[in-house]
Design an enzyme around this catalytic site. Sequence first.
Site, PDB file in Angstrom:
ATOM      1  N   TYR A 192      -6.206  27.263 -13.344  1.00 15.59           N
ATOM      2  CA  TYR A 192      -5.882  27.371 -14.772  1.00 15.59           C
ATOM      3  C   TYR A 192      -4.417  27.673 -15.036  1.00 15.59           C
ATOM      4  CZ  TYR A 192     -10.731  28.397 -13.713  1.00 15.59           C
ATOM      5  OH  TYR A 192     -11.982  28.377 -13.145  1.00 15.59           O
ATOM      6  N   HIS A 193      -3.532  27.012 -14.276  1.00 14.22           N
ATOM      7  CA  HIS A 193      -2.098  27.230 -14.428  1.00 14.22           C
ATOM      8  C   HIS A 193      -1.339  25.923 -14.704  1.00 14.22           C
ATOM      9  CE1 HIS A 193      -2.721  30.922 -11.573  1.00 14.22           C
ATOM     10  NE2 HIS A 193      -3.140  31.166 -12.803  1.00 14.22           N
ATOM     11  N   PRO A 194      -1.815  25.036 -15.583  1.00 13.82           N
ATOM     12  CA  PRO A 194      -1.100  23.780 -15.823  1.00 13.82           C
ATOM     13  C   PRO A 194       0.278  24.024 -16.428  1.00 13.82           C
ATOM     14  CG  PRO A 194      -2.775  24.107 -17.505  1.00 13.82           C
ATOM     15  CD  PRO A 194      -2.990  25.177 -16.470  1.00 13.82           C
TER      16      PRO A 194
END
Length: 536
Positions: free
Chosen positions: A472-474
């Site tokens: 969840y680090h785009p």
Amino acid sequence: MQGDWDHIIVGAGSSGSVLAARLAEAGRRVLLIEAGGSDRRLFVEMPLGYGKLFMDPGVNWNYAAEPDPGLNGIRDHWPRGKVLGGSSSINAMVWIRGHPGDYDDWAAAGATGWGWSDVLPAFRALEDNEAGADDWRGTGGPLHIAACRDGMHPLTRAFLAAAGQAGLPQNPDFNGRAMEGVGPYQQTVKGGRRNSAARAFLRPALKHRGLKVTTGAQVTRVVFEGSRAVGVEYRQGGALHQARGGEVILSGGAINTPQLLMLSGIGPGAALRAMGLPVRVENANVGAHLSDHQGINYTWRATIPSLNDLLRPWWGKLRVGAEWLALRRGVLARSINHAGGFFRTDPGQARPNMQLYFQAFSTLLPRAGERPILSPDPFSGFSIGLSNCRPRSRGAITLASPDPLAAPRITANAYSHAEDVAEMLAAVKFLRVIAAQPAMRALIAEELRPGPEKQDDDALIDDLRSRSGTVYHPSCTARMGGDPVLSVLDAQLRVRGVEGLRVCDASAFPSLPGGNTNAPAILMGWRGADIVLDRV
């Protein structure tokens, strides 16, 4: 035409909340537009409640990536915050700034003013770190950060000891002198409640008369007069509205910001024309260079009770729930990632390239609509997870439709670079090295995932492709840089080719920092305000 506002900010997430608050405190007239609603919800405020938010459409965009060959065809779930505070209201709250070298990489890419010596004072200014002030940490800032050094589960202490026996140094502060090693994770928690960007920055700023927050309003395009952005169009309550101001700043994040740029005619020309959209500025970098960390868990059955034994039964839920409601203490008052760390799969690496996460619980049994954090497995289990810090694989955000209310297409391309696969293979082997150390060996009944039958490289690679997923680090989909051919923004966050339009969020990262990205996103809002106010 300046309109009613000095600044219109699109997105009240980790960056946008900070940016709006600081501009309002400086006396600017700010309209902050958020597609989601209020963050005043039980499971937003409860730190361990984030499992209930994993697929909750009331606070979550619930994106799905395209089927990914690198993940054996999996269509990965991509949660993003659709609520005041954005993803800082639904994340796991781990506070990691990133390695100093990550920011020096930004400066080397042409993001002048974003090197480590530039951003360290900003981090120290915005923080109120429970661990106390020193040359690296700050106190007295608006964002309280819990040190989380007390109350560790016995399995967590055993993990730290075993990691030490495996050769990793003990590190009490990954945001301090060095990043490498293992220790407790600092978390954005205050008084036993989630301390999101909305709670720490935006809510205190609402006292300023010049700040207006509009919720339930999805921006559909940027409005231009000639080459200047003069406002935005947004849909609220089924009706279309316009707001006009002196400057438009997009803070929708690494998915929504490039989508909105493309809907407004800024992006890859052929793709926009194919959608029937006019091309205002042709820039192939919009939506490109998508970078994200991939993660996987190894799970064991324990010989001693884990948090499963407390969180699974009704009496345990009653006990921990009452403790949190009455005292804001206990298991529910912090993230499940109590400890972790950073290591190098190869001593020749200049900086750690892998991140560890220890969880004194396990969730092998799926539950529809949530991560089963509050209803873990019906046996004593624990997991050691990891994610890569600087993957070389790149994906893209593209339009699936010219309809602004349709979700964009997310193509992650996980493990599409051979070196990412090689690094992860070395890393998962090291998880077994940690588990085999004396401090942990007696606490393990059996390995459950991937299972002892998976031993050779091909089996481990197939497993990591089958069970990995986004952490969840785009980032990087509208990145800053010195070269107009390779970037979307200049170092002042201005969109090239137009006037009056900036981007201030994780899409602006020139490259993906190692570690959790909430801290860099909050930094982006803080330092972005200084740039807008001409303070740097």
